[in-house]
Design a protein around this motif. Structure first.
Motif, short mmCIF file in Angstrom:
data_model
loop_
_atom_site.label_atom_id
_atom_site.label_comp_id
_atom_site.label_asym_id
_atom_site.label_seq_id
_atom_site.Cartn_x
_atom_site.Cartn_y
_atom_site.Cartn_z
N ILE A 166 0.82 -1.21 0.00
CA ILE A 166 0.00 0.00 0.00
C ILE A 166 0.87 1.27 0.00
O ILE A 166 0.36 2.37 -0.20
N VAL A 167 2.18 1.14 0.19
CA VAL A 167 3.06 2.30 0.36
C VAL A 167 3.05 3.21 -0.86
O VAL A 167 2.79 4.41 -0.73
N LEU A 168 3.32 2.71 -2.04
CA LEU A 168 3.38 3.56 -3.24
C LEU A 168 2.02 4.18 -3.57
O LEU A 168 1.96 5.40 -3.79
N PRO A 169 0.92 3.40 -3.61
CA PRO A 169 -0.37 4.05 -3.88
C PRO A 169 -0.74 5.11 -2.84
O PRO A 169 -1.29 6.16 -3.19
N THR A 170 -0.42 4.85 -1.58
CA THR A 170 -0.72 5.83 -0.53
C THR A 170 0.10 7.10 -0.73
O THR A 170 -0.42 8.21 -0.63
N PHE A 171 1.38 6.93 -1.04
CA PHE A 171 2.24 8.09 -1.27
C PHE A 171 1.72 8.92 -2.44
O PHE A 171 1.59 10.15 -2.33
N LEU A 172 1.41 8.27 -3.55
CA LEU A 172 0.91 9.00 -4.72
C LEU A 172 -0.42 9.70 -4.43
O LEU A 172 -0.62 10.86 -4.80
N ALA A 173 -1.32 8.99 -3.78
CA ALA A 173 -2.64 9.58 -3.47
C ALA A 173 -2.50 10.77 -2.53
O ALA A 173 -3.17 11.79 -2.72
N THR A 174 -1.63 10.66 -1.53
CA THR A 174 -1.48 11.77 -0.59
C THR A 174 -0.75 12.96 -1.21
O THR A 174 -1.06 14.11 -0.88
N VAL A 175 0.18 12.70 -2.11
CA VAL A 175 0.85 13.80 -2.82
C VAL A 175 -0.17 14.56 -3.67
O VAL A 175 -0.21 15.80 -3.65
N ILE A 176 -1.02 13.82 -4.39
CA ILE A 176 -2.04 14.47 -5.22
C ILE A 176 -3.04 15.23 -4.35
O ILE A 176 -3.37 16.38 -4.63
N ALA A 177 -3.51 14.60 -3.27
CA ALA A 177 -4.49 15.26 -2.38
C ALA A 177 -3.90 16.51 -1.75
O ALA A 177 -4.56 17.56 -1.69
N CYS A 178 -2.66 16.44 -1.30
CA CYS A 178 -2.01 17.59 -0.68
C CYS A 178 -1.81 18.72 -1.69
O CYS A 178 -2.06 19.89 -1.39
N THR A 179 -1.38 18.37 -2.89
CA THR A 179 -1.17 19.37 -3.94
C THR A 179 -2.47 20.07 -4.29
O THR A 179 -2.53 21.31 -4.36
N VAL A 180 -3.52 19.29 -4.51
CA VAL A 180 -4.83 19.88 -4.84
C VAL A 180 -5.34 20.74 -3.69
O VAL A 180 -5.84 21.85 -3.90
N GLY A 181 -5.19 20.26 -2.47
CA GLY A 181 -5.63 21.03 -1.30
C GLY A 181 -4.90 22.35 -1.17
O GLY A 181 -5.51 23.40 -0.93
N LEU A 182 -3.57 22.33 -1.33
CA LEU A 182 -2.79 23.57 -1.21
C LEU A 182 -3.08 24.53 -2.36
O LEU A 182 -3.14 25.75 -2.16
N LEU A 183 -3.29 24.00 -3.58
CA LEU A 183 -3.66 24.86 -4.70
C LEU A 183 -5.03 25.50 -4.47
O LEU A 183 -5.22 26.69 -4.75
N ALA A 184 -5.97 24.73 -3.95
CA ALA A 184 -7.30 25.29 -3.65
C ALA A 184 -7.20 26.35 -2.55
O ALA A 184 -7.85 27.40 -2.63
N ASP A 185 -6.36 26.09 -1.55
CA ASP A 185 -6.14 27.07 -0.48
C ASP A 185 -5.63 28.38 -1.05
O ASP A 185 -6.14 29.45 -0.75
N ARG A 186 -4.62 28.30 -1.91
CA ARG A 186 -4.05 29.51 -2.51
C ARG A 186 -5.06 30.20 -3.42
O ARG A 186 -5.16 31.41 -3.42
N PHE A 187 -5.79 29.41 -4.20
CA PHE A 187 -6.78 29.98 -5.12
C PHE A 187 -7.85 30.76 -4.34
O PHE A 187 -8.15 31.91 -4.65
N TYR A 188 -8.43 30.13 -3.34
CA TYR A 188 -9.49 30.78 -2.57
C TYR A 188 -8.95 31.96 -1.76
O TYR A 188 -9.66 32.94 -1.55
N ARG A 189 -7.72 31.87 -1.32
CA ARG A 189 -7.13 32.98 -0.57
C ARG A 189 -7.00 34.20 -1.48
O ARG A 189 -7.31 35.32 -1.08
N ARG A 190 -6.55 33.98 -2.71
CA ARG A 190 -6.43 35.12 -3.65
C ARG A 190 -7.79 35.59 -4.12
O ARG A 190 -8.00 36.78 -4.33
N TRP A 191 -8.72 34.69 -4.33
CA TRP A 191 -10.04 35.02 -4.86
C TRP A 191 -10.87 35.81 -3.86
O TRP A 191 -11.57 36.74 -4.21
N PHE A 192 -10.80 35.42 -2.59
CA PHE A 192 -11.67 36.03 -1.58
C PHE A 192 -10.96 37.04 -0.70
O PHE A 192 -11.56 37.60 0.21
N SER A 193 -9.68 37.29 -0.92
CA SER A 193 -8.97 38.27 -0.09
C SER A 193 -9.03 39.65 -0.69
O SER A 193 -9.16 39.90 -1.81
#
Length: 193
Positions: A166-193
């Motif tokens: 499960i190590v490789l699939p977990t690593f890939l899934a968490t990298v994608i989830a973290c990247t999308v989450g941080l991009l959404a955070d930055r997007f909404y911060r710029r959009w609503f600030s």
């Protein structure tokens, strides 16, 4: 408090439903069976967590966690530019990220709570979360996991042929989830600030 009320409401609704449907006699055996099952799960998890917490303790005493924290620190400084580098909040954030990277969510929780307390202090204890608090929440819930220690332990206990596959699939899934989450955070911060 709210969570306690939710649980109480679920229990009351369940008992009322059993009473009105004529199945009140199944409540006691079901409650005892669930209690027995929860104790079994607790004991299994205690062993798994004990093993991984012991390994984390060895990693900490050997200096591996500090090396990992030093490697994570430049990333944390960029993600949280409004937190001073030597502030206790940054230390708690780095330790939380390190524990999450090792798949030790239960070990990461105290560091996460401490990080939020320190960021609340920096935010002047305002009722509105700061940008850093929001970013940390996103990062903590979608954290990159290199070694999913708890999942490996549970899979091994459940009889998986290879608990670590499960190590490789977990690593890939968490990298994608973290990247999308941080991009959404930055997007909404710029959009609503």
């Amino acid at each position: 408090m709210a969570l306690n009320l939710i649980w109480l409401g679920m229990v009351v609704i369940g008992v009322l439903y059993a009473g009105f449907s004529g199945q009140i006699e199944v409540i006691s055996p079901a409650a005892f069976a669930a209690a027995e099952q929860s104790v079994g799960i607790f004991l299994e998890m205690a062993g798994i967590l004990g093993l991984w917490m012991g390994l984390l303790n060895l990693a900490e005493k050997s200096g591996f966690v500090n090396i990992l924290a030093r490697g994570i620190s430049p990333i944390a400084v960029r993600l949280f530019p409004d937190i001073p580098r030597n502030d206790p909040a940054m230390g708690a954030i780095v330790m939380n990220m390190s524990a999450n990277l090792l798949g030790l969510g239960n070990a990461a929780t105290p560091f996460g709570i401490k990080a939020m307390e320190e960021m609340a202090r920096l935010n002047g204890h305002q009722p509105v979360a700061s940008n850093s608090m929001i970013t940390f929440l996103v990062l903590n819930t979608s954290s990159v996991t290199l070694i999913p220690a708890t999942v490996i332990g549970l899979r091994t206990k459940a009889g998986a042929a290879n608990g670590v596959d499960i190590v490789l699939p977990t690593f890939l899934a968490t990298v994608i989830a973290c990247t999308v989450g941080l991009l959404a955070d930055r997007f909404y911060r710029r959009w609503f600030s």
